[in-house]
Design a protein around this motif. Structure first.
Motif, PDB file in Angstrom:
ATOM      1  N   SER A   1     -11.202  23.287  36.022  1.00  0.00           N
ATOM      2  CA  SER A   1     -10.052  23.776  36.784  1.00  0.00           C
ATOM      3  C   SER A   1      -9.769  25.240  36.466  1.00  0.00           C
ATOM      4  O   SER A   1      -9.531  26.058  37.363  1.00  0.00           O
ATOM      5  CB  SER A   1      -8.819  22.926  36.486  1.00  0.00           C
ATOM      6  OG  SER A   1      -7.679  23.427  37.138  1.00  0.00           O
ATOM      7  N   LEU A   2      -9.801  25.590  35.184  1.00  0.00           N
ATOM      8  CA  LEU A   2      -9.502  26.963  34.776  1.00  0.00           C
ATOM      9  C   LEU A   2     -10.605  27.935  35.191  1.00  0.00           C
ATOM     10  O   LEU A   2     -10.330  29.081  35.549  1.00  0.00           O
ATOM     11  CB  LEU A   2      -9.286  27.020  33.257  1.00  0.00           C
ATOM     12  CG  LEU A   2      -8.062  26.283  32.728  1.00  0.00           C
ATOM     13  CD1 LEU A   2      -7.988  26.394  31.214  1.00  0.00           C
ATOM     14  CD2 LEU A   2      -6.790  26.823  33.357  1.00  0.00           C
TER      15      LEU A   2
ATOM     16  N   LYS B   1     -12.330  27.714  37.849  1.00  0.00           N
ATOM     17  CA  LYS B   1     -12.120  27.970  39.277  1.00  0.00           C
ATOM     18  C   LYS B   1     -11.069  29.058  39.487  1.00  0.00           C
ATOM     19  O   LYS B   1     -11.054  29.719  40.535  1.00  0.00           O
ATOM     20  CB  LYS B   1     -11.679  26.693  39.987  1.00  0.00           C
ATOM     21  CG  LYS B   1     -12.792  25.667  40.151  1.00  0.00           C
ATOM     22  CD  LYS B   1     -12.287  24.412  40.841  1.00  0.00           C
ATOM     23  CE  LYS B   1     -13.400  23.379  40.968  1.00  0.00           C
ATOM     24  NZ  LYS B   1     -12.889  22.113  41.589  1.00  0.00           N
ATOM     25  N   GLU B   2     -10.186  29.224  38.494  1.00  0.00           N
ATOM     26  CA  GLU B   2      -9.162  30.282  38.549  1.00  0.00           C
ATOM     27  C   GLU B   2      -9.673  31.583  37.926  1.00  0.00           C
ATOM     28  O   GLU B   2      -8.908  32.508  37.680  1.00  0.00           O
ATOM     29  CB  GLU B   2      -7.906  29.815  37.806  1.00  0.00           C
ATOM     30  CG  GLU B   2      -7.218  28.603  38.423  1.00  0.00           C
ATOM     31  CD  GLU B   2      -6.536  28.942  39.726  1.00  0.00           C
ATOM     32  OE1 GLU B   2      -6.074  30.080  39.874  1.00  0.00           O
ATOM     33  OE2 GLU B   2      -6.455  28.055  40.596  1.00  0.00           O
ATOM     34  N   ASN B   3     -10.982  31.603  37.620  1.00  0.00           N
ATOM     35  CA  ASN B   3     -11.651  32.793  37.073  1.00  0.00           C
ATOM     36  C   ASN B   3     -11.244  33.118  35.640  1.00  0.00           C
ATOM     37  O   ASN B   3     -11.342  34.281  35.211  1.00  0.00           O
ATOM     38  CB  ASN B   3     -11.421  34.011  37.974  1.00  0.00           C
ATOM     39  CG  ASN B   3     -12.036  33.837  39.344  1.00  0.00           C
ATOM     40  OD1 ASN B   3     -13.177  33.384  39.465  1.00  0.00           O
ATOM     41  ND2 ASN B   3     -11.283  34.178  40.382  1.00  0.00           N
TER      42      ASN B   3
ATOM     43  N   LYS C   1      -0.104  30.557  33.777  1.00  0.00           N
ATOM     44  CA  LYS C   1       0.189  31.822  34.439  1.00  0.00           C
ATOM     45  C   LYS C   1       1.603  32.298  34.120  1.00  0.00           C
ATOM     46  O   LYS C   1       1.861  33.504  34.016  1.00  0.00           O
ATOM     47  CB  LYS C   1      -0.023  31.676  35.942  1.00  0.00           C
ATOM     48  CG  LYS C   1      -1.507  31.573  36.286  1.00  0.00           C
ATOM     49  CD  LYS C   1      -1.738  31.044  37.672  1.00  0.00           C
ATOM     50  CE  LYS C   1      -3.242  30.852  37.911  1.00  0.00           C
ATOM     51  NZ  LYS C   1      -3.526  30.178  39.183  1.00  0.00           N
TER      52      LYS C   1
ATOM     53  N   ASN D   1      -1.982  24.865  35.290  1.00  0.00           N
ATOM     54  CA  ASN D   1      -2.332  26.230  35.711  1.00  0.00           C
ATOM     55  C   ASN D   1      -1.088  27.089  35.896  1.00  0.00           C
ATOM     56  O   ASN D   1      -1.060  28.265  35.510  1.00  0.00           O
ATOM     57  CB  ASN D   1      -3.134  26.191  37.010  1.00  0.00           C
ATOM     58  CG  ASN D   1      -4.548  25.670  36.813  1.00  0.00           C
ATOM     59  OD1 ASN D   1      -5.064  25.669  35.703  1.00  0.00           O
ATOM     60  ND2 ASN D   1      -5.168  25.208  37.890  1.00  0.00           N
TER      61      ASN D   1
ATOM     62  N   ARG E   1       3.403  31.544  44.028  1.00  0.00           N
ATOM     63  CA  ARG E   1       2.564  30.426  43.614  1.00  0.00           C
ATOM     64  C   ARG E   1       3.322  29.110  43.766  1.00  0.00           C
ATOM     65  O   ARG E   1       4.550  29.062  43.682  1.00  0.00           O
ATOM     66  CB  ARG E   1       2.103  30.585  42.156  1.00  0.00           C
ATOM     67  CG  ARG E   1       1.239  31.818  41.938  1.00  0.00           C
ATOM     68  CD  ARG E   1       0.696  31.861  40.523  1.00  0.00           C
ATOM     69  NE  ARG E   1      -0.093  33.063  40.300  1.00  0.00           N
ATOM     70  CZ  ARG E   1      -1.363  33.188  40.635  1.00  0.00           C
ATOM     71  NH1 ARG E   1      -1.995  32.174  41.200  1.00  0.00           N
ATOM     72  NH2 ARG E   1      -2.014  34.310  40.401  1.00  0.00           N
TER      73      ARG E   1
END
Length: 225
Positions: free
Chosen positions: A19-20, A22-24, A113, A109, A167
């Protein structure tokens, strides 16, 4: 951004890592206490996701080690242990947030952030969006320099939204952040809807340029018009 995930449940560890990424985020992992302690002490990370219950040790000891070494990593505790004592001890040792299993990866996520944004504030007392300013220290909300009265919950909700601007904020994440652990005992989210309704009214009447959009069945987004 580099994240260390310390978690001994292999499937959860894999899911979080994927998952992380995919968030780069650049993600490193550790499943046992010794490996986790070594990585946390030797290397620098933007955020550490830390399980309390680990083979051969406690995540709280890792937190204590970070504190003694004066390391400044953001730490989010992710643990099935939901006792108030563990949460308070973790926060007292320097953890930035606490998320109780099970949780949605989207919520995790958002928490990551949020703590990274708080770090980006670099000690500033203010957050600004459009024509609005939030004074964190004095708990004051201003639109075009004019103070707009908010109750305590409205301020906390707006603060959380501004940390997660544009977000998705889930209802669960919002309720737990503002109302604490007891929020999961509620039969519904009427208490969230009520405060959101009031906050929307204040944002509109003050011509703030901020708008809270609903994402049906999931949560909300703060939009700057």
């Amino acid at each position: 951004m580099k994240i260390l995930v310390i978690e001994d449940e292999i499937q959860l560890l894999k899911n979080i890592k994927e998952s992380l990424e995919k968030e780069n985020f650049l993600v490193e992992t550790a499943m046992g206490f010794e490996t986790a302690m070594e990585k946390a002490m030797v290397y620098a990370y933007d955020c550490i996701l830390l399980d309390i219950m680990l083979p051969n040790g406690s995540g709280l000891d890792i937190l204590d080690g970070l504190k003694k070494e004066g390391k400044q990593e953001n730490v989010i505790i992710i643990s099935a242990k939901d006792s108030l004592d563990d949460k308070l001890k973790g926060l007292d040792l320097g953890a930035d947030d606490y998320l109780t299993k099970p949780f949605h990866l989207a919520e995790l996520n958002a928490r990551i952030k949020a703590v990274l944004r708080r770090k980006d504030l670099d000690g500033s007392r203010f957050m600004e969006l459009g024509n609005t300013k939030l004074n964190i220290e004095n708990r004051q909300f201003l639109v075009d320099g004019t103070p707009i009265p908010l109750n305590r919950k409205e301020f906390d909700i707006l603060n959380y939204f501004m940390l997660n601007k544009s977000r998705l904020v889930t209802k669960n994440a919002l309720a737990e952040h503002v109302w604490g652990d007891n929020s999961d005992q509620a039969d519904n989210f009427d208490f969230v809807y009520y405060q959101i309704k009031n906050l929307r009214k204040r944002l509109l009447e003050s011509k703030s340029g901020l708008e809270i959009d609903s994402v049906y069945g999931v949560g909300y987004k703060l939009i700057v018009k």
